[in-house]
Design a protein around this motif. Structure first.
Motif, PDB file in Angstrom:
ATOM      1  N   THR A 205       2.516  -0.840  -4.292  1.00 36.65           N
ATOM      2  CA  THR A 205       1.776  -0.307  -4.021  1.00 36.65           C
ATOM      3  C   THR A 205       0.939  -0.254  -2.510  1.00 36.65           C
ATOM      4  O   THR A 205       1.664  -1.092  -1.283  1.00 36.65           O
ATOM      5  CB  THR A 205       0.110  -1.520  -4.168  1.00 36.65           C
ATOM      6  OG1 THR A 205       0.077  -1.707  -6.224  1.00 36.65           O
ATOM      7  CG2 THR A 205      -1.111  -1.498  -4.232  1.00 36.65           C
ATOM      8  N   ILE A 206       0.782   0.897  -2.285  1.00 40.13           N
ATOM      9  CA  ILE A 206       0.140   0.710  -0.483  1.00 40.13           C
ATOM     10  C   ILE A 206      -0.500   0.113  -0.061  1.00 40.13           C
ATOM     11  O   ILE A 206      -2.247   0.075  -0.678  1.00 40.13           O
ATOM     12  CB  ILE A 206       0.076   1.944  -0.389  1.00 40.13           C
ATOM     13  CG1 ILE A 206       1.339   2.658  -0.390  1.00 40.13           C
ATOM     14  CG2 ILE A 206      -0.362   2.411   1.180  1.00 40.13           C
ATOM     15  CD1 ILE A 206       0.619   4.573  -0.685  1.00 40.13           C
ATOM     16  N   ARG A 207      -0.406  -1.294   0.575  1.00 44.61           N
ATOM     17  CA  ARG A 207      -1.724  -2.137   0.809  1.00 44.61           C
ATOM     18  C   ARG A 207      -2.557  -1.822   2.164  1.00 44.61           C
ATOM     19  O   ARG A 207      -3.566  -2.323   1.982  1.00 44.61           O
ATOM     20  CB  ARG A 207      -1.205  -3.325   1.394  1.00 44.61           C
ATOM     21  CG  ARG A 207      -0.572  -4.056  -0.226  1.00 44.61           C
ATOM     22  CD  ARG A 207      -1.515  -3.894  -1.904  1.00 44.61           C
ATOM     23  NE  ARG A 207      -2.547  -4.214  -1.124  1.00 44.61           N
ATOM     24  CZ  ARG A 207      -3.431  -5.841  -2.054  1.00 44.61           C
ATOM     25  NH1 ARG A 207      -3.119  -5.383  -3.011  1.00 44.61           N
ATOM     26  NH2 ARG A 207      -4.119  -5.950  -1.433  1.00 44.61           N
ATOM     27  N   GLU A 208      -1.493  -1.376   2.956  1.00 47.18           N
ATOM     28  CA  GLU A 208      -2.333  -0.588   4.886  1.00 47.18           C
ATOM     29  C   GLU A 208      -1.129   0.550   5.371  1.00 47.18           C
ATOM     30  O   GLU A 208      -0.077   0.442   4.699  1.00 47.18           O
ATOM     31  CB  GLU A 208      -2.331  -1.745   5.510  1.00 47.18           C
ATOM     32  CG  GLU A 208      -3.021  -2.167   6.802  1.00 47.18           C
ATOM     33  CD  GLU A 208      -2.882  -3.017   7.958  1.00 47.18           C
ATOM     34  OE1 GLU A 208      -3.564  -3.302   8.412  1.00 47.18           O
ATOM     35  OE2 GLU A 208      -2.281  -4.070   7.418  1.00 47.18           O
TER      36      GLU A 208
ATOM     37  N   SER B 230      -5.855  12.007  -9.314  1.00 46.05           N
ATOM     38  CA  SER B 230      -5.755  10.710 -10.348  1.00 46.05           C
ATOM     39  C   SER B 230      -4.466   9.387 -10.272  1.00 46.05           C
ATOM     40  O   SER B 230      -5.471   8.582 -10.375  1.00 46.05           O
ATOM     41  CB  SER B 230      -5.903  11.164 -11.463  1.00 46.05           C
ATOM     42  OG  SER B 230      -4.507  11.530 -11.842  1.00 46.05           O
ATOM     43  N   ARG B 231      -3.825  10.256  -9.574  1.00 42.88           N
ATOM     44  CA  ARG B 231      -2.929   9.304  -8.766  1.00 42.88           C
ATOM     45  C   ARG B 231      -3.012   8.310  -7.476  1.00 42.88           C
ATOM     46  O   ARG B 231      -2.071   7.321  -7.488  1.00 42.88           O
ATOM     47  CB  ARG B 231      -1.677  10.397  -8.536  1.00 42.88           C
ATOM     48  CG  ARG B 231      -1.105  11.251  -9.583  1.00 42.88           C
ATOM     49  CD  ARG B 231      -1.263   9.793 -10.664  1.00 42.88           C
ATOM     50  NE  ARG B 231       0.350   9.859 -10.531  1.00 42.88           N
ATOM     51  CZ  ARG B 231       1.100   8.748 -11.582  1.00 42.88           C
ATOM     52  NH1 ARG B 231       0.418   8.214 -12.637  1.00 42.88           N
ATOM     53  NH2 ARG B 231       1.969   7.839 -11.251  1.00 42.88           N
TER      54      ARG B 231
ATOM     55  N   TYR C 135      -1.312   4.541  -6.604  1.00 43.14           N
ATOM     56  CA  TYR C 135      -0.542   4.067  -5.491  1.00 43.14           C
ATOM     57  C   TYR C 135      -1.769   2.820  -4.139  1.00 43.14           C
ATOM     58  O   TYR C 135      -0.806   2.260  -3.441  1.00 43.14           O
ATOM     59  CB  TYR C 135      -0.340   4.804  -4.124  1.00 43.14           C
ATOM     60  CG  TYR C 135       0.978   5.420  -5.357  1.00 43.14           C
ATOM     61  CD1 TYR C 135       1.949   4.888  -5.464  1.00 43.14           C
ATOM     62  CD2 TYR C 135       0.285   6.866  -6.329  1.00 43.14           C
ATOM     63  CE1 TYR C 135       2.739   5.601  -5.650  1.00 43.14           C
ATOM     64  CE2 TYR C 135       1.514   7.348  -6.572  1.00 43.14           C
ATOM     65  CZ  TYR C 135       2.804   7.089  -6.754  1.00 43.14           C
ATOM     66  OH  TYR C 135       4.038   7.515  -7.347  1.00 43.14           O
ATOM     67  N   PHE C 136      -3.430   2.793  -4.762  1.00 40.89           N
ATOM     68  CA  PHE C 136      -3.667   1.704  -3.905  1.00 40.89           C
ATOM     69  C   PHE C 136      -4.162   0.744  -4.416  1.00 40.89           C
ATOM     70  O   PHE C 136      -5.103   0.802  -5.827  1.00 40.89           O
ATOM     71  CB  PHE C 136      -5.440   2.862  -3.253  1.00 40.89           C
ATOM     72  CG  PHE C 136      -4.372   3.597  -2.406  1.00 40.89           C
ATOM     73  CD1 PHE C 136      -3.040   4.147  -2.411  1.00 40.89           C
ATOM     74  CD2 PHE C 136      -6.125   4.075  -1.471  1.00 40.89           C
ATOM     75  CE1 PHE C 136      -3.311   4.861  -0.849  1.00 40.89           C
ATOM     76  CE2 PHE C 136      -5.488   4.824  -0.650  1.00 40.89           C
ATOM     77  CZ  PHE C 136      -4.349   5.353  -0.441  1.00 40.89           C
ATOM     78  N   ALA C 137      -4.752  -0.698  -3.916  1.00 37.91           N
ATOM     79  CA  ALA C 137      -5.135  -1.704  -4.212  1.00 37.91           C
ATOM     80  C   ALA C 137      -6.521  -1.084  -4.242  1.00 37.91           C
ATOM     81  O   ALA C 137      -6.898  -0.073  -2.890  1.00 37.91           O
ATOM     82  CB  ALA C 137      -4.611  -2.353  -3.972  1.00 37.91           C
ATOM     83  N   PRO C 138      -7.351  -2.521  -4.636  1.00 35.69           N
ATOM     84  CA  PRO C 138      -9.398  -1.738  -4.561  1.00 35.69           C
ATOM     85  C   PRO C 138      -9.387  -1.763  -2.746  1.00 35.69           C
ATOM     86  O   PRO C 138     -10.235  -1.313  -2.722  1.00 35.69           O
ATOM     87  CB  PRO C 138     -10.111  -3.144  -5.231  1.00 35.69           C
ATOM     88  CG  PRO C 138      -8.629  -3.069  -6.624  1.00 35.69           C
ATOM     89  CD  PRO C 138      -7.296  -2.619  -5.575  1.00 35.69           C
TER      90      PRO C 138
ATOM     91  N   THR D 261       8.649   4.628  -2.720  1.00 37.92           N
ATOM     92  CA  THR D 261       6.757   4.762  -3.401  1.00 37.92           C
ATOM     93  C   THR D 261       6.119   6.022  -2.554  1.00 37.92           C
ATOM     94  O   THR D 261       5.428   6.723  -2.430  1.00 37.92           O
ATOM     95  CB  THR D 261       5.945   3.137  -2.568  1.00 37.92           C
ATOM     96  OG1 THR D 261       7.042   2.066  -3.860  1.00 37.92           O
ATOM     97  CG2 THR D 261       4.432   3.414  -2.937  1.00 37.92           C
ATOM     98  N   LEU D 262       6.655   5.818  -1.103  1.00 36.47           N
ATOM     99  CA  LEU D 262       5.924   6.938   0.664  1.00 36.47           C
ATOM    100  C   LEU D 262       6.209   8.137  -0.262  1.00 36.47           C
ATOM    101  O   LEU D 262       5.357   8.887  -0.493  1.00 36.47           O
ATOM    102  CB  LEU D 262       6.305   6.862   1.316  1.00 36.47           C
ATOM    103  CG  LEU D 262       5.727   7.459   2.750  1.00 36.47           C
ATOM    104  CD1 LEU D 262       4.695   6.796   2.694  1.00 36.47           C
ATOM    105  CD2 LEU D 262       7.014   7.300   3.993  1.00 36.47           C
TER     106      LEU D 262
END
Length: 140
Positions: A118-121, A24-25, A29-32, A9-10
């Motif tokens: 998904t990158i969370r932090e 647009s990508r 990879y990000f949550a709200p 993912t990274l």
């Protein structure tokens, strides 16, 4: 189908968002509520895709040819760290600095907590001082 590993993912993040210059990508990879430490003005945290896209756009508007090479990635559970180099030419004023035409190379490291692709932090540290010196905003 299982989500990609945190390491994959990274790597995809840097390739798709930065190297392909594709804001647009970011939502992929990000949550709200993804929390990004120290990326805002004066080192403040920012939250979510829209805040990151504003940060990203300033750099895309400043450097026409950003190329990030990810050298090593280390993964431990949901945590992943990567060492990278960014090479770019200062061709725009997205950072509020008139274009210098200078070729710049900086190094950095990223640490992220990734869940289900998904990158969370994330925590990012790069050579901000070297960048400022290369652009002539502070004496070398």
């Amino acid at each position: 189908m299982a989500p990609p590993s945190p390491a994959e993912t990274l790597r995809r993040w840097f390739e798709e968002v930065w190297n392909r210059r594709d804001p647009s990508r970011v939502e992929r990879y990000f949550a709200p509520d993804t929390l990004l430490h120290s990326l805002g003005d004066s080192g403040t945290d920012i939250v979510g895709p829209e805040a990151f896209k504003a940060f990203l756009q300033r750099y895309l508007d400043s450097f026409s040819d950003i190329a990030i090479t990810v050298h090593e990635v280390v993964e431990a559970g949901s945590m992943v760290a990567g060492r990278w180099t960014a090479s770019m030419t200062h061709t725009g004023d997205g950072l509020g600095i008139p274009p210098t035409g200078r070729r710049v190379t900086i190094t950095g490291m990223s640490l992220a907590r990734i869940e289900d692709g998904t990158i969370r932090e994330a925590w990012d540290e790069w050579d901000r001082l070297g960048l400022a010196r290369a652009l002539g905003t502070i004496p070398g």
